[in-house]
Design a protein around this motif. Structure first.
Motif, short mmCIF file in Angstrom:
data_model
loop_
_atom_site.label_atom_id
_atom_site.label_comp_id
_atom_site.label_asym_id
_atom_site.label_seq_id
_atom_site.Cartn_x
_atom_site.Cartn_y
_atom_site.Cartn_z
N HIS A 85 0.95 -1.42 0.37
CA HIS A 85 -0.11 -0.19 0.36
C HIS A 85 1.14 1.20 0.39
O HIS A 85 1.86 1.16 0.50
N ASP A 86 -0.01 2.13 -1.04
CA ASP A 86 1.28 3.58 -1.05
C ASP A 86 1.48 4.25 0.08
O ASP A 86 2.33 4.63 0.52
N ALA A 87 -0.14 4.17 0.93
CA ALA A 87 -0.59 5.02 2.20
C ALA A 87 -1.21 3.93 2.70
O ALA A 87 -1.82 2.50 2.33
N VAL A 88 -0.80 3.99 3.88
CA VAL A 88 -2.28 3.24 5.10
C VAL A 88 -3.81 4.01 4.56
O VAL A 88 -4.49 4.40 4.58
N PRO A 89 -4.01 2.53 4.38
CA PRO A 89 -6.05 2.38 4.24
C PRO A 89 -6.86 3.40 4.80
O PRO A 89 -6.64 3.01 6.34
N PRO A 90 -7.43 4.85 4.77
CA PRO A 90 -8.14 5.55 5.67
C PRO A 90 -9.29 4.64 6.54
O PRO A 90 -9.63 5.19 7.17
N ALA A 91 -10.02 3.71 5.91
CA ALA A 91 -10.58 2.64 6.74
C ALA A 91 -9.84 1.33 8.09
O ALA A 91 -10.34 1.81 9.19
N PHE A 92 -8.55 1.74 7.81
CA PHE A 92 -7.86 1.15 9.14
C PHE A 92 -7.82 2.33 10.14
O PHE A 92 -7.47 1.93 11.04
N ALA A 93 -7.59 3.48 9.99
CA ALA A 93 -7.26 4.94 10.84
C ALA A 93 -8.71 5.21 11.55
O ALA A 93 -8.84 4.82 12.63
N GLU A 94 -9.42 4.70 10.49
CA GLU A 94 -10.32 5.08 11.31
C GLU A 94 -11.32 4.14 12.06
O GLU A 94 -11.43 4.38 13.21
N ALA A 95 -10.95 2.61 11.59
CA ALA A 95 -10.93 1.28 12.35
C ALA A 95 -10.44 1.29 14.18
O ALA A 95 -11.05 1.74 14.79
N ALA A 96 -8.91 1.81 13.82
CA ALA A 96 -8.29 2.32 14.73
C ALA A 96 -8.23 3.46 15.69
O ALA A 96 -7.80 2.80 16.52
N GLU A 97 -8.63 4.43 15.35
CA GLU A 97 -9.76 5.55 15.80
C GLU A 97 -10.76 5.07 17.05
O GLU A 97 -10.70 5.50 17.95
N ALA A 98 -11.66 4.92 15.91
CA ALA A 98 -13.11 3.52 16.90
C ALA A 98 -13.09 3.21 17.96
O ALA A 98 -13.21 2.98 19.07
N ALA A 99 -12.11 2.09 17.89
CA ALA A 99 -11.67 1.11 18.64
C ALA A 99 -10.66 1.30 19.66
O ALA A 99 -10.15 0.67 20.73
N GLY A 100 -9.60 2.43 19.66
CA GLY A 100 -8.57 3.01 20.34
C GLY A 100 -7.36 2.68 20.12
O GLY A 100 -6.66 2.41 21.48
N LEU A 101 -6.56 1.89 19.22
CA LEU A 101 -5.57 1.03 19.14
C LEU A 101 -5.24 2.53 18.59
O LEU A 101 -5.10 2.63 17.11
N PRO A 102 -3.95 2.61 18.68
CA PRO A 102 -2.77 3.36 18.47
C PRO A 102 -2.39 2.69 17.44
O PRO A 102 -1.84 1.95 17.31
N LEU A 103 -1.88 3.62 15.87
CA LEU A 103 -2.44 3.12 14.80
C LEU A 103 -1.05 3.81 14.32
O LEU A 103 -1.45 5.44 14.20
N VAL A 104 0.06 3.49 13.96
CA VAL A 104 1.65 4.01 13.38
C VAL A 104 1.23 3.45 11.95
O VAL A 104 1.76 2.56 11.55
N GLU A 105 2.23 4.60 10.84
CA GLU A 105 2.96 4.39 9.71
C GLU A 105 3.92 4.88 9.76
O GLU A 105 4.89 5.15 10.54
N VAL A 106 4.72 3.07 9.10
CA VAL A 106 6.19 2.98 9.53
C VAL A 106 6.57 2.69 7.90
O VAL A 106 5.91 2.79 7.43
N PRO A 107 7.15 4.19 7.53
CA PRO A 107 7.57 4.61 5.98
C PRO A 107 8.35 2.99 5.48
O PRO A 107 9.31 2.50 6.19
N ARG A 108 8.64 3.32 4.20
CA ARG A 108 9.47 2.18 3.33
C ARG A 108 11.11 2.77 3.95
O ARG A 108 11.17 1.02 3.67
N ASP A 109 11.29 3.40 4.48
CA ASP A 109 13.06 3.73 4.69
C ASP A 109 13.45 2.69 5.73
O ASP A 109 14.52 2.89 6.59
N THR A 110 12.19 2.55 6.55
CA THR A 110 12.63 1.68 8.18
C THR A 110 11.98 0.56 8.33
O THR A 110 10.74 0.16 8.14
N PRO A 111 13.47 -0.22 8.09
CA PRO A 111 13.44 -1.92 8.13
C PRO A 111 12.21 -1.84 9.12
O PRO A 111 12.41 -1.83 10.42
N PHE A 112 11.55 -3.40 9.32
CA PHE A 112 11.03 -3.72 10.70
C PHE A 112 11.74 -4.15 11.53
O PHE A 112 11.52 -4.05 12.38
N ILE A 113 13.05 -4.55 10.93
CA ILE A 113 13.93 -4.68 12.21
C ILE A 113 14.57 -4.01 12.80
O ILE A 113 14.69 -4.08 14.39
N ALA A 114 14.35 -2.41 12.72
CA ALA A 114 15.40 -1.09 13.61
C ALA A 114 13.92 -1.11 14.54
O ALA A 114 15.03 -0.37 15.86
#
Length: 565
Positions: A85-114
């Motif tokens: 996905h080029d960007a976080v789908p808005p549906a995930f941001a809306e669902a996370a906000e409604a459920a109170g779950l922190p949602l963080v966008e991780v850019p392509r240049d940041t490896p998950f292992i980091a």
């Protein structure tokens, strides 16, 4: 403690951006989990930061996916962009906000292992800090244990370290010392002190009583090293201290592994401090016994000089003597004198300076004596001391107003200015030839007030009551002095041959009437409504069945007690 998600998102090199659930950023992150599954929850424990690129997820999956994560208790969701996905789908941001779950966008240049390494480093740093804090706390507890009142100081220090309260209990589970914060109330809970005997002190004693079931479990199951209790508002740990007692700690927060380490360290220090003082306490008890022996021998000046050499003094006169039958004389001594558990100097006389004990100011003297603990209590505080001693066992109390100084002046069996009475005369002294060192006035005359008072207190213990005063024994009747269970067993055994006799005649009732009439046949027969010859026959049968002579006064006394029960 695990690092908060807010701290992770603030790491600049990671370039993380929070899109939803800002109110949940203080959740602790216990690990990082990378998963591209549509439902990763079977492989999670809760508290993770879940990282995904959304490879198998579409906008329609947002709400059920987020709901599953929230139900599992994850700390947050990191959505990697630039791949699936080029960007976080808005549906995930809306669902996370409604459920109170922190949602963080991780850019392509940041490896998950980091992100995983960063969280691992933070966790390691937090653990190092906790271990350092634990070592520092153990050091402070150790320094407290080296103080004069070691166990008390350790309990005080422990309460501060855990941010809660701590109780030191004797082997019976009774409160020795308490300190700390209880709920919303902070109090220096020095058990028994005059200025702290209000609500807080009552709470400490009530808490000690509420722990009696746990103490009983630890006592009956030696394999148990500790017990933990939890309620929504409080978390409690109870541990034994060898044979020296127990201690309990409570906190409004759950105990972390580091907190358990601190509690265990305190338990080891308390056990060591209490055990190390055993020889000193034994020596102190021997000194007090020697002082009491001098007092009973009339050598008041020598007793006072012995105590003075140790920086102590005799209690103020007049006094009341207590003879205490207790399973733990040391605990009772501490309770009566206000001595700190394990403290030796104050334990020599019980006169402890400062407000530590409720009765420290009255100068109470205690001494082990022939299986009992003898207490010389100033009359001013005698009633309170008697009530406290009764919590530890049975207490015999002498008449008040005993003047210790009146014992002075006795030399070789005579008082100054007086000739000793002739042998066998009233008030003469009959010494125990085999054990002269244990002679305390029993079955003999008295040389002085203290000698008589110790005898009175010991004789009062014949009563089955928790507290028996010598001056009240005469008006209570003989039967009131007997232990009910033992007396009932005695009566059942002595009268068993009569109750088992096969005749229709009630031999027990006939015996009762005979004894009540002082052996007068006519009066007893009239009371029973039978002929006196019939009664004579029954009493003959009673004598034969019991194998006892009814003309013997001692036999009549025993039988009268038996038929009256």
């Amino acid at each position: 403690m695990a690092p908060a998600l807010r701290r992770i998102t603030a790491i600049v090199p990671l370039h993380l951006e929070v899109l939803a659930g800002w109110n949940g950023l203080d959740r602790p992150v216990r690990w990082v989990a990378v998963s591209e599954l549509e439902d990763p929850t079977p492989f999670l424990e809760g508290g993770e930061l879940v990282l995904t690129t959304g490879m198998r997820l579409s906008a329609g999956d947002a709400e059920p996916y987020v709901s599953r994560l929230v139900a599992r208790g994850v700390a947050g969701l990191g959505f990697g962009v630039g791949l699936s996905h080029d960007a976080v789908p808005p549906a995930f941001a809306e669902a996370a906000e409604a459920a109170g779950l922190p949602l963080v966008e991780v850019p392509r240049d940041t490896p998950f292992i980091a992100i995983g390494k960063a969280v691992s480093d933070l966790l390691a740093g937090e653990q190092y800090e906790e271990i350092s804090r634990a070592f520092a706390a153990q050091g402070r507890l150790t320094r407290a244990a080296l103080q004069r009142e070691g166990p008390v100081a350790v309990v005080d220090r422990l309460a501060r370290e855990i941010g809660g309260w701590a109780l030191l209990l004797d082997p019976a589970g009774a409160l020795r010392h308490a300190a700390g914060t209880t709920g919303r109330r902070a109090a220096g809970l020095h058990a028994g002190t005059d200025d702290k005997r209000g609500v807080a002190g009552d709470w400490a004693r009530e808490t000690a009583r509420s722990l009696e079931p746990e103490i009983a479990r630890l006592r009956s199951a030696p394999s148990l090293s500790s017990l933990a209790l939890s309620t929504p508002d409080e978390h409690v740990v109870v541990q034994p201290l060898g044979r020296r007692g127990f201690f309990a700690v409570g906190s409004p927060r759950p105990f972390s592994p580091i907190a358990y380490t601190i509690v265990n360290a305190a338990g080891s220090l308390l056990t060591l401090a209490l055990e190390q003082g055993r020889e000193q306490r034994s020596a102190a008890a021997q000194v007090r016994s020697a002082v009491l022996r001098l007092l009973l021998a009339g050598e008041v000046r020598a007793a006072a000089e012995t105590l003075a050499a140790l920086g102590m003094r005799l209690p103020e006169e007049p006094v009341t003597v207590l003879a205490c039958d207790t399973p733990d004389p040391e605990a009772l001594t501490e309770a009566l004198t206000g001595a700190a558990p394990g403290a030796v100097p104050g334990a020599l006389t019980g006169a402890v300076p400062g407000p530590r004990g409720a009765f420290a100011g009255v100068g109470t003297f205690t001494a082990p004596w022939e299986g009992l603990l003898v207490v010389l209590a100033p009359d001013a505080g005698a009633d309170e001391l008697v009530a406290l001693a009764a919590q530890h066992g049975r207490v015999g109390v002498s008449a008040p107003g005993v003047e210790i100084a009146r014992s002075e002046g006795r030399v070789d069996g005579r008082m100054e200015g007086r000739e000793p009475p002739a042998a066998g005369a009233a008030g003469s002294v009959t010494r125990n030839a085999s054990r002269p060192d244990l002679d305390t006035g029993l079955d003999r005359g008295y040389e002085h007030d203290l000698d008589r008072a110790v005898d009175q207190a010991r004789r009062a213990l014949v009563s089955a009551s928790p507290v028996a005063r010598f001056s009240e024994l005469a008006g209570r009747g003989l039967l009131s002095l007997l232990d009910p269970a033992a007396a009932a067993s005695f009566a059942a055994a002595i009268l068993a041959p009569l109750r088992e006799y096969g005749s229709r005649a009630d031999l027990v009732e006939s015996l009762r009437a005979y004894l009540a009439s002082n052996g007068h046949w006519d009066a007893a027969a009239q009371r029973l409504g039978v002929h006196r010859h019939t009664l004579r026959y029954r009493m003959k049968r009673v004598s034969e069945l019991l194998g006892r002579d009814l003309d013997d006064p001692a036999v009549r006394a025993e039988l009268w007690i038996a038929v009256c029960l």
